[in-house]
Design an enzyme around this catalytic site. Sequence first.
Site, PDB file in Angstrom:
ATOM      1  N   SER A 104       0.831  -1.200   0.000  1.00 15.52           N
ATOM      2  CA  SER A 104       0.000   0.000   0.000  1.00 15.52           C
ATOM      3  C   SER A 104       0.874   1.263   0.000  1.00 15.52           C
ATOM      4  O   SER A 104       1.615   1.493  -0.959  1.00 15.52           O
ATOM      5  CB  SER A 104      -0.968  -0.041   1.197  1.00 15.52           C
ATOM      6  OG  SER A 104      -1.983   0.906   1.073  1.00 15.52           O
TER       7      SER A 104
ATOM      8  N   ASP B  53      -9.690  -5.406  -4.935  1.00 13.80           N
ATOM      9  CA  ASP B  53      -9.226  -4.233  -4.192  1.00 13.80           C
ATOM     10  C   ASP B  53      -9.905  -2.989  -4.753  1.00 13.80           C
ATOM     11  O   ASP B  53      -9.881  -2.752  -5.975  1.00 13.80           O
ATOM     12  CB  ASP B  53      -7.704  -4.112  -4.335  1.00 13.80           C
ATOM     13  CG  ASP B  53      -7.089  -3.117  -3.365  1.00 13.80           C
ATOM     14  OD1 ASP B  53      -7.693  -2.045  -3.146  1.00 13.80           O
ATOM     15  OD2 ASP B  53      -5.996  -3.400  -2.854  1.00 13.80           O
TER      16      ASP B  53
ATOM     17  N   HIS C 295      -7.786  -5.532  -0.372  1.00 14.63           N
ATOM     18  CA  HIS C 295      -6.625  -4.718  -0.013  1.00 14.63           C
ATOM     19  C   HIS C 295      -5.961  -5.287   1.232  1.00 14.63           C
ATOM     20  O   HIS C 295      -6.157  -4.810   2.349  1.00 14.63           O
ATOM     21  CB  HIS C 295      -7.055  -3.266   0.223  1.00 14.63           C
ATOM     22  CG  HIS C 295      -5.891  -2.320   0.304  1.00 14.63           C
ATOM     23  ND1 HIS C 295      -5.138  -1.978  -0.799  1.00 14.63           N
ATOM     24  CD2 HIS C 295      -5.346  -1.644   1.344  1.00 14.63           C
ATOM     25  CE1 HIS C 295      -4.189  -1.131  -0.442  1.00 14.63           C
ATOM     26  NE2 HIS C 295      -4.289  -0.922   0.866  1.00 14.63           N
TER      27      HIS C 295
END
Length: 256
Positions: free
Chosen positions: A118, A201, A229
Site C-alpha cells: 500500500s 481491491d 486490499h
Amino acid sequence: MDTSRAPTPRDTTPLPRILCLHGGGVTAEVFRMQARSLIKFLPDFRLVFADGPFYCNPGPGIVPVYEDCGPFRRWLRWLPEHPAIDDESAVEEVMYNINTAKEEDEGTGPWVGILGFSQGAKLTSSLLYEQQVRLEKEGKSGTEYKFGVLLAGRSPIVSFSDLSRSSATVAAGAISEGFLFEGVSPHVLRIPTIHVHGLNDAGLHLHRKMLGQYHDPETVTVIEWDGTHRVPIKKMDVEPITDAIYKLAREQGVDV
C-alpha cells in the site's frame, strides 16, 4: 521438556536483504505478521521491516485484529488531519527511519530489494526511482537495490529531491490522496519491479495507473490474485509472488 531434538534456528544474517515498508496506519511489527507467509516462502532472503516516522490512527482493517499493536505509523500524509510538514523535513524523517532500520539490523548480506504494501509500495517505487535518477544525473547513489515488489501500490510516485519534482509526482510533505495527473509521466522507473494486484481491491484502478504511468513495461512483472486490499497469506496466492521474486533476483545477479 526435552529440547535436545529441537531444530536449531537458521542463521539468516549472511543472506541478501530486502527492506520491507508497511502501509499507512500500521507498524513494522504488524507488517511482519501480515507478511508471515512471504517470509516463510522466501527462506533465502532476510526480510527487514522498518517503522514509518509519523504517528496516526490505525489503517483500514487493522482493528480489531491488531488494535493492541500501536501506536500506529505512516510514511506520508493522506488525510487533511495529518499535520502539515515541509517537503525537506518529510524526506529527512522518512530516510532517517529507513536508514536507522538498516543500520540496526544484524544482517551482513547486501541490500538487494525493497518490498512494500500500500503506502509502503508507493514508497518502494519512489525510492527506486530516486536511486535511478541520481545515478543518471549525478553518477552515484547511496543504494544499490536490484528490484522492487509492490503489493497494492497506488499512483503516484513521491518526489524525494529536485531531480524528481514535477507535476507528475507528489511532494513528500503533501497529501497524496486525491492526487491527479493524467499526462505522460517524465519519471519512468526502469529498475525491475513486481506488481501484485488484488482483483477485488477498491483501489485497483490506482494500482494499474501506478504501473502504467511510472514503470517501464519492459521491466515489470504483474501478478493478479483474487483478493482485497491486504497482504496475501494462502500458499496458492503467495507462491506465485515468491517464485517471481526468486526469478527476478537471480536475473539481477542475486545469489539465491
